[in-house]
Design an enzyme around this catalytic site. Structure first.
Site, short mmCIF file in Angstrom:
data_model
loop_
_atom_site.label_atom_id
_atom_site.label_comp_id
_atom_site.label_asym_id
_atom_site.label_seq_id
_atom_site.Cartn_x
_atom_site.Cartn_y
_atom_site.Cartn_z
N SER A 64 -26.72 4.65 -29.04
CA SER A 64 -28.11 5.02 -29.17
C SER A 64 -28.53 4.95 -30.63
CB SER A 64 -28.33 6.42 -28.58
OG SER A 64 -29.70 6.71 -28.46
N ASP A 69 -22.41 -10.83 -6.65
CA ASP A 69 -21.13 -10.93 -7.36
C ASP A 69 -19.96 -11.10 -6.40
OD1 ASP A 69 -20.84 -8.38 -6.26
OD2 ASP A 69 -21.41 -7.37 -8.11
N ASP A 118 -20.28 -3.60 -3.02
CA ASP A 118 -19.53 -2.46 -3.54
C ASP A 118 -20.40 -1.40 -4.20
OD1 ASP A 118 -20.33 -3.90 -5.72
OD2 ASP A 118 -18.36 -4.11 -6.63
N ASP A 124 -30.05 1.82 -18.40
CA ASP A 124 -30.52 2.63 -19.52
C ASP A 124 -32.05 2.74 -19.44
OD1 ASP A 124 -31.34 3.58 -22.07
OD2 ASP A 124 -29.55 2.74 -23.00
N HIS A 140 -28.07 5.99 -19.97
CA HIS A 140 -28.06 5.93 -21.43
C HIS A 140 -26.75 6.48 -22.00
CE1 HIS A 140 -29.55 5.57 -25.42
NE2 HIS A 140 -29.52 6.86 -25.65
#
Length: 551
Positions: free
Chosen positions: A205, A286, A290, A439, A478
């Site tokens: 951050s 992908d 999952d 985030d 975050h």
């Protein structure tokens, strides 16, 4: 947290000049001839007598191994606390650059600077980031690193009103970190008779912004820098987005007693609908269903798929709710339709507490408590605006004119503009970006954009990856949390890169044992633009069944 005093602490020692390192080393190691070798405590005491410019060393004491970080015991080490450039600000308050340095008896020759976060204003324990294999993550201090933290040049925790003092703003932009790094290295030399063999920086951050600042303003200081969720555009773009997002969300919040209740703009069930819709569209890109979206660049989710055909019910979102989410995912635009910051990534972890804490908060009153309204609005009114505007109200942010009030401080504080890092690359420095895809304050899209600009200036991916790599973290909010494998060691791969020339091809990551979705799941974090792709067989909980593939 270390105690402020210790039985062996001495009175403050203010020294206005720097003595040659040789004298400091002599003080640390004892005299010579037939004198007995100094004890570890005597060596620690000697460090506290080191002369540094305009610096007061308030304590120097030795911890014999009883201190701990969580349940992990720490080795015997010396703790030095100090402050530099003490003064009275224009606001009548006392200021100084404070720091804490830990020096293990059994030193591995490495120095680690741990970045801060938020508005800084306090000093951490200086034990360092967790290092080692996933089943034995321990603080860097426990593995022999000398570690330093700083308060960024002011005290008071998250409050940003220190910024009424012009020098405090400069300290927080770069000066406090410069002085802390220089003094820490001098104290390391005083304790061990030599400076660090290699120096590293890790921060998330605001700490990520500090790491980028070092690569640009002080490129010779660190051999390896790791920036996690870096706040590269915090005093401009990201805060513009926070104010914009806050307006969009408040506009659709239900009104109770004449005031909007921000936390109720979306219920937890509403955000679960969004999360499940993202998974339905993008989870298997992908190769595995999952609960994670690894191939995030291929995910083009539009919340419109959730819009109610009629009245709002539990299975859909209202039209205003859909529009607000579309704007958050797109990013803030001014009245001329110019985009001012990257939008948020559509990641399934938008339903997590870490996302809500920033965007919606939990207050059921007319006074919102989301971090957009507390931390970000406070930093904006005091520090990011030039001049400060103590009367600023978040909902009154003007998307056309207020960004202009942020430009002056952004020019010295933000770190997104330098997309070449010429001096840092030339000195052989290595740089690692890490960023959670969910985030809600600093967009991973913005980090990807910076990395792509950096690559364009260094011959493409092959050229830039010789000194810089970017590792997205699917599902992470975050700095931590979310639907993510958010436990990982970034320092060891960086050390291996710097000291052995082995660039990281992936980083081992694990979900916490307490993760409610996939406890102890492991995954590789892959260097952008690659993603973790399922092999097609084997347990979905095991990283061994995933490899880093091209998008």
């Amino acid at each position: 947290m270390y105690p402020p005093t210790h039985p062996r602490s001495r009175a403050s020692l203010a020294l206005p000049f720097v003595l040659p390192v040789a004298i400091a080393v002599l003080a640390a190691c004892g005299g010579g001839g037939d004198d007995p070798a100094p004890t570890a405590q005597e060596r620690c005491d000697a460090v506290g007598r080191t002369a540094l410019t305009a610096t007061t060393l308030t304590t120097a004491y030795r911890v014999s191994g009883a201190a701990s970080a969580g349940s992990i015991g720490l080795p015997a080490h010396c703790v030095v606390t100090g402050s530099t450039n003490a003064r009275v600000g224009v606001d009548g308050k006392n200021y100084a650059i404070g720091y804490r340095l830990t020096l293990p008896d059994d030193w591995n020759g490495r120095f680690l600077f741990m970045g801060g976060g938020g508005n800084d204003g306090s000093i951490g324990a200086a034990t360092g980031t967790n290092v080692g294999p996933l089943d034995d993550l321990r603080p860097a201090l426990a593995r022999g690193y000398a570690v330093v933290n700083t308060d960024g040049g002011h005290t008071g925790g998250s409050a940003a009103d220190f910024a009424t003092d012009p020098l405090a703003k400069i300290d927080h932009a770069y000066n406090a970190f410069d002085k802390t790094a220089v003094n820490a290295k001098a104290l390391i030399a005083a304790r061990y008779g030599r400076g660090p063999d290699k120096s590293y920086f890790v921060g998330c951050s605001g700490g990520g912004r500090q790491g980028m600042m070092f690569t640009q303003r002080f490129p010779s200081y660190f051999d390896g820098v790791v920036v996690h969720a870096p706040a590269m555009r915090v005093s401009s773009g990201a805060t513009v987005a926070a104010m914009w997002n806050n307006q969009q969300l408040t506009a659709i919040a239900p009104v109770e007693g004449g005031s909007p209740i921000l936390s109720k703009a979306y219920s937890s069930a509403d955000m679960a609908l969004v999360s499940n819709a993202i998974l339905a569209q993008c989870d298997t890109l992908d190769g595995a269903a999952d609960g994670m979206v690894q191939n995030w660049k291929a995910c083009n989710f539009n919340p419109a798929v959730l819009q109610c055909p009629g009245a709002k019910d539990a299975t859909c979102l209202s039209a205003p709710q859909v529009t607000a989410l579309q704007r958050l995912f797109d990013g803030p635009r001014n009245s001329a339709n110019v985009k001012l910051y990257a939008g948020q990534v559509a990641d399934p972890a938008v339903d997590q507490p870490g996302w809500r804490a920033w965007t919606l908060g939990s207050s059921t009153t007319a006074v919102p408590n989301s971090a957009y309204n507390t931390l970000m609005a406070d930093a904006l009114r005091w520090e990011f605006f030039t001049p400060s505007d103590p009367t600023f109200v978040a909902l009154n942010f003007n998307i056309d004119t207020d960004p202009l009030r942020m430009a002056a401080f952004s020019s010295i504080y933000d770190t997104y503009a330098d997309d070449r890092l010429t001096a840092y690359q030339a000195r052989g420095g290595k740089l690692m970006f890490v960023h959670g895809l969910a985030d809600p304050i600093f967009s991973a899209h913005d980090t990807a954009d910076y990395f792509e600009r950096l690559a364009a200036n260094h011959g493409g991916l092959t050229g830039v990856q010789s000194f810089a790599r970017f590792f997205p973290v699917p599902g992470e909010n975050h700095c931590a949390g979310g639907r993510a494998t958010d436990q990982f060691d970034v320092l060891t791969p960086m050390v291996n890169w710097v000291e052995n020339g082995a660039a990281p091809e992936s980083i081992a990551a694990r979900a916490a044992a307490t993760n409610p979705y996939f406890p102890n799941r492991t995954r590789p974090l892959c260097p952008y633009p690659k993603f973790a792709k399922y092999s097609g067989s084997g347990s979905l909980e095991d990283a061994a069944n995933f490899s880093c593939a091209d998008s």
